[in-house]
Design an enzyme around this catalytic site. Structure first.
Site: not given
Ligand code: F6P
Length: 330
Positions: A180, A20, A138, A112, A134, A136, A81
């Protein structure tokens, strides 16, 4: 960086963005290109992430090619992706293309999944450096990633606007954020926007508990109730909204999914600095012969975390943030 002597045979590197998009990726590409050229490297931009790598879609980049992109959201190299990169065949083709194009190293900017792809290249002996990008947040091993701060600011502005209409109509609003499987964006945005509650996948709660918070907000004389829902929360936001709207809680319920607006926009000053520092550091690692690491910010310093140590792990959401959000929202 101009005077750095190469200690390794690295002469040409590629840079790609994958997964993303995140605001600040362009600022990071610019830093990689300019620091790389400054260090005597040839830098090639690989288009469309790993997909473009497998297809050999490369362009040489000059300092001027990255002029004017610092302030732009998205990624001018584009991203994708790439399922093929998850297969041994795709991973082998990627390394083959890197050798075909006479590249000696690769910088991968992404989340990731992108780091997992980078790991497969390094396991085949190809030198890589990762940079976490990202929204996110994460990615394991780094306090934050390129794009997180801009996304948080976007969410904050959106919730400030939603609050206007929530107050005017005396409503409960459920606002869905991305992330996510991570509740990071939801918790942080609940704090910065003064939301009554954050619903995150890491700490599921029942519909009854959510209804209780809404009803209590009403009883306390609040004009509205804002609940931030992480996309990974087990009950889909739309379903939750209609269940809550059907109950007699004082406030009627409405839902808004902020969706992809969170990924766009001009990066904040924080993200531009982070992207510039990480891009510069990636080149420093390369010129010092340090590979198979990801640039990470830890206690304000940019350090290198070995990619094998972070792939397969996730950055946890701090309980402290959740606690602060809960205490301050009452
Ligand atoms: O990883 C960034 C992210 O925006 C996640 O928050 C979200 O789950 C996902 O990407 C959406 O992916 P796509 O762009 O493929 O729809």
């Amino acid at each position: 960086m101009e005077s750095v002597q190469l200690e390794t045979p690295i002469r040409s590197i590629g840079v790609l963005t994958s997964g993303g998009d995140a605001p600040g990726m362009n600022a990071c590409i610019r830093a990689v290109v300019r620091a790389g050229i400054g260090a005597g490297l040839k830098v090639y931009g690989i288009q469309d992430g790993y997909k473009g790598l497998i297809n050999g879609d490369l362009v040489p980049l000059s300092r001027r090619d990255v002029s004017g992109i610092l302030s732009q959201g998205g990624t001018f190299l584009r991203t994708a992706r790439c399922k093929e990169m998850e297969t041994p065949h795709g991973q082998r083709e990627a390394v083959r293309q890197l050798h075909n194009e006479n590249l000696d190293g690769l910088v991968v900017i992404g989340g990731d999944g992108s780091m997992a792809g980078a790991l497969t290249l390094s396991e085949q002996g190809f030198p890589v450096v990762g940079i976490p990008g990202t929204i996110d947040n994460d990615v394991f091993g780094t306090d934050t990633c390129i794009g997180v701060d801009t996304a948080l600011n976007t969410i904050m502005e959106a919730i400030d606007k939603i609050r206007d209409t929530a107050s005017s109509h005396s409503r409960a609003f459920l606002v869905q954020t991305m992330g996510r499987d991570s509740g990071y964006l939801a918790v942080q945005s609940a704090i910065v926007s003064g939301a009554e509650m954050a619903l995150i996948p890491e700490q599921p709660v029942s519909v009854e508990e959510i209804a209780r918070i809404i009803e209590n907000s009403y009883k306390q004389g609040k004009k509205h109730c804002i609940i931030v829902v992480a996309e990974g929360f087990p009950i889909p936001m739309e379903e939750l909204t209609s269940q809550l709207d059907a109950m007699d809680l004082g406030f009627k319920a409405r839902g808004t999914n902020l969706s992809y607006i969170q990924r766009g926009g001009s990066p904040t000053a924080f993200d531009r600095i982070l992207a510039s520092r990480m891009g510069y550091k990636a080149i420093e690692f390369i010129t010092n012969g340090k590979f198979n690491v990801m640039t990470a910010i830890q206690e304000r310093e940019i350090v290198g975390v070995p990619i094998p140590e972070l792939v397969g792990k996730h950055r946890e959401v701090s309980d402290e943030y959740m606690h602060i959000s809960n205490v301050l929202s009452r």
